[in-house]
Enzyme design. Structure first.
Site, PDB file in Angstrom:
ATOM      1  CB  SER A 412      -0.962   0.055   1.306  1.00  0.00           C
ATOM      2  OG  SER A 412      -0.202  -0.072   2.364  1.00  0.00           O
ATOM      3  CG  HIS A 433      -3.415  -1.122  -2.326  1.00  0.00           C
ATOM      4  ND1 HIS A 433      -3.596   0.338  -1.959  1.00  0.00           N
ATOM      5  CD2 HIS A 433      -3.323  -1.765  -1.240  1.00  0.00           C
ATOM      6  CE1 HIS A 433      -3.774   0.272  -0.695  1.00  0.00           C
ATOM      7  NE2 HIS A 433      -3.663  -0.933  -0.242  1.00  0.00           N
ATOM      8  CD  GLU A 445      -5.061   2.710  -4.763  1.00  0.00           C
ATOM      9  OE1 GLU A 445      -5.285   3.714  -4.437  1.00  0.00           O
ATOM     10  OE2 GLU A 445      -3.984   2.211  -3.993  1.00  0.00           O
ATOM     11  CG  ASN A 483      -2.951   4.556   1.833  1.00  0.00           C
ATOM     12  OD1 ASN A 483      -4.225   4.459   1.892  1.00  0.00           O
ATOM     13  ND2 ASN A 483      -2.287   3.644   1.679  1.00  0.00           N
TER      14      ASN A 483
END
Length: 581
Positions: A412, A433, A445, A483
């Protein structure tokens, strides 16, 4: 009709005014919409008639649209939703005082100006109230009626009765929590625009990633269009002026959009485009192919933690042979037990049938021997978020996997490219991800490096779709998409505590109720884990050494003291530990 209809005026038919007008029409009130721009009046008229929101039960129109405030002379209540500028609002309220009858209640939707100042300036301080709306109103959305010490009781009651008929929920937000929530969300939207503007990701994919990855009701760019690009831009400028914090410095794209009149849904074009009725027009999407996914029959998963178990369950439930490799035989037993329990729970919830559970378990092969991966078409690494661990795994995968096999990492926050180099076959490596919990979270992702072959990326997309997931593609940058935007927003929330005395519960409440986020920032930090959040922020700051990426000192101190959030029962909130039975 179960209520006595009001004659209600709406001054300003932008991001707040138009949806309010339509809700009031649908509730059966006689509504007078006032807007100086003829083009806006025509667009609102077309949208309202098409939605059939301006017709009463007998088919008569209950809506008047005009550019003349004198038409409000018979209104029981008038709501101004004009631009957030003291001079503009003051002029509008004074004009309303001059044309409305003495009993008319005036309502300002100011989000940041002094309501007391506006009420006095209006000329009727006892009958000027506030209506706090942090986002465009919709059925069941939150609105806060605001009274002053000088307000007449009957004026307050009239506003409450009106809100009850529209379906809006009257909630207490408070001026300071509302201001803080707005600052946090607007900085988040500003970063989303900047990320999109630099070509890192398309606007559709960005919205999809944040909506699915964070559970938002709308993607940030959709949210921006709904709020009004000009409204967000002016608020950011004021926040930047007040704080000198570059997080509030409007993205150049925002500034150019305001200059070009691309103000969002209300003008038909913003980040997205909208038809004449205000419906978002879909962007052209690439034609989806199977990407060679039909040739993937066996998938390997390396790891034994929560993510590895979840991915193994998803892959097996999709009907693919699944080989899970753990460090020890004991962990292999634990993985099978955990997947079995999760599949059994899915059967109880009606997600899977008993036969589907049995088939998925039959497709699982769990071992502690890496050579078992030699026949896999694709192998997904899901080990600890430690570069040394991951690089060692990829070095071994490069040695044991067959030529042509695709390798993927679930990292991540670490470099996919570094894992690819360690494998010795960088052209066949990508990031996948998954979000936790993998069986229920739809987003994946798909991360490409400079060396990843296009057919490998296409295979990643196709596999995700086969697993029932939604793939969103991006380059190999720290934080990827979700993120990269989420954690600076969370860091901003912690920095609020360094600026002034923040009521954490009230700020969380304002973000949830005012903007529809599933959690406030402090509750989300506690859920993720303060230690995990700190580690991700450190990685982000190392890659992007801007001030808003720097981990806040208060977060560092809490983690050093062992306050890690829900898992330690202490964080920004105190969570009592569950008693063991």
């Amino acid at each position: 009709m179960v209520h006595e209809p009001f004659v209600v005026g709406i001054v300003g038919l932008g991001a707040l005014g138009e949806p309010l007008l339509r809700m009031l029409c649908a509730a059966g009130h006689h509504v007078v919409g006032v807007e100086p721009e003829v083009g806006v009046l025509a667009r609102v008229d077309q949208r309202t008639k098409a939605a059939d929101a301006a017709r009463s039960a007998d088919g008569d129109f209950t809506l008047t649209l005009t550019n003349d405030t004198a038409a409000l002379c018979r209104a029981d209540l008038v709501i101004e939703t004009v631009t957030e500028d003291l001079r503009t609002k003051t002029e509008v309220l004074r004009r309303l005082d001059s044309v409305c009858s003495d009993h008319t209640v005036l309502v300002s939707t100011t989000a940041s100006l002094s309501l007391t100042h506006l009420a006095i300036a209006s000329g009727r301080p006892s009958r000027t109230l506030g209506l706090r709306l942090l986002a465009p109103p919709a059925p069941e959305s939150a609105a806060e009626p605001v009274r002053l010490a000088m307000s007449d009781d009957d004026a307050v009651e009239a506003l409450h009765r009106l809100l009850r008929t529209t379906g809006l929920r009257s909630v207490a937000l408070g001026p300071v929590p509302s201001r803080d929530a707005t600052a946090l969300v607007y900085a988040f939207l500003n970063r989303a625009v900047a990320l999109c503007a630099d070509g890192y990701i398309g606007h559709e994919d960005l919205d999809t990633a944040l909506r699915l990855g964070c559970g938002l009701p709308l993607g940030p760019l959709e949210m921006l269009d709904g709020l009004g690009v000009d409204r967000v831009h002016s608020a950011l400028l004021e926040l930047w002026r007040q704080t000198d914090d570059d997080a509030f410095r409007p993205s150049p794209l925002l500034t150019s959009m305001v200059r070009d009149g691309a103000l969002g849904r209300k003008t038909g074009r913003g980040i997205h485009r909208y038809d004449d009725l205000g419906n978002r027009l879909p962007s052209a999407q690439p034609v989806e192919t199977d990407g060679g996914a039909e040739g993937v029959r066996t998938v390997g998963v390396v790891g034994s933690g929560t993510m590895a178990r979840g991915i193994a369950q998803v892959v097996a439930a999709a009907g693919l042979r699944t080989v899970v490799v753990t460090r020890t035989q004991r962990k292999a037993v634990d993985v099978r037990a955990a997947v079995d329990a999760s599949l059994t729970s899915a059967v109880r919830r009606g997600v899977l049938t008993v036969e589907q559970r049995r088939t998925a378990l039959d497709l699982l092969d769990i071992t502690d021997a890496h050579p078992a991966l030699s026949g896999c078409d694709l192998v997904i690494e899901a080990t600890a978020e430690d570069p040394d661990v991951k690089h060692a795994v990829f070095e071994r995968l490069g040695a044991v996997c067959r030529p042509g096999a695709v390798l993927a990492t679930t990292t991540s926050s670490l470099s996919v490219g570094a894992c690819a180099v360690a494998s010795g076959r960088p052209e066949a490596v990508l990031g996948l991800h998954f979000f936790n919990p993998a069986p229920t979270m739809r987003l994946v992702e798909v991360v490409r490096t400079a060396d990843t072959r296009p057919d490998v990326v296409a295979l990643g997309h196709a596999l995700c779709r086969r697993l029932g997931k939604t793939p969103v593609e991006c380059d190999d940058r720290t934080g990827f998409i979700v993120n990269r935007l989420l954690f600076p927003y969370l860091a901003d929330a912690v920095r609020l505590l360094e600026r002034h005395d923040v009521d954490i519960e009230e700020t969380d409440h304002a973000v949830r109720q005012g903007f529809g986020f599933p959690m406030g920032p402090f509750a989300l930090l506690d859920t993720i884990g303060l230690d995990v959040s700190l580690a991700i922020l450190r990685s982000l700051h190392q890659a992007f050494p801007e001030p808003d990426m720097k981990p806040p000192m208060l977060l560092e101190q809490l983690v050093a003291q062992g306050c890690l959030g829900r898992k330690s029962s202490h964080g920004f909130h105190r969570t009592p530990r569950r008693r063991r039975l």
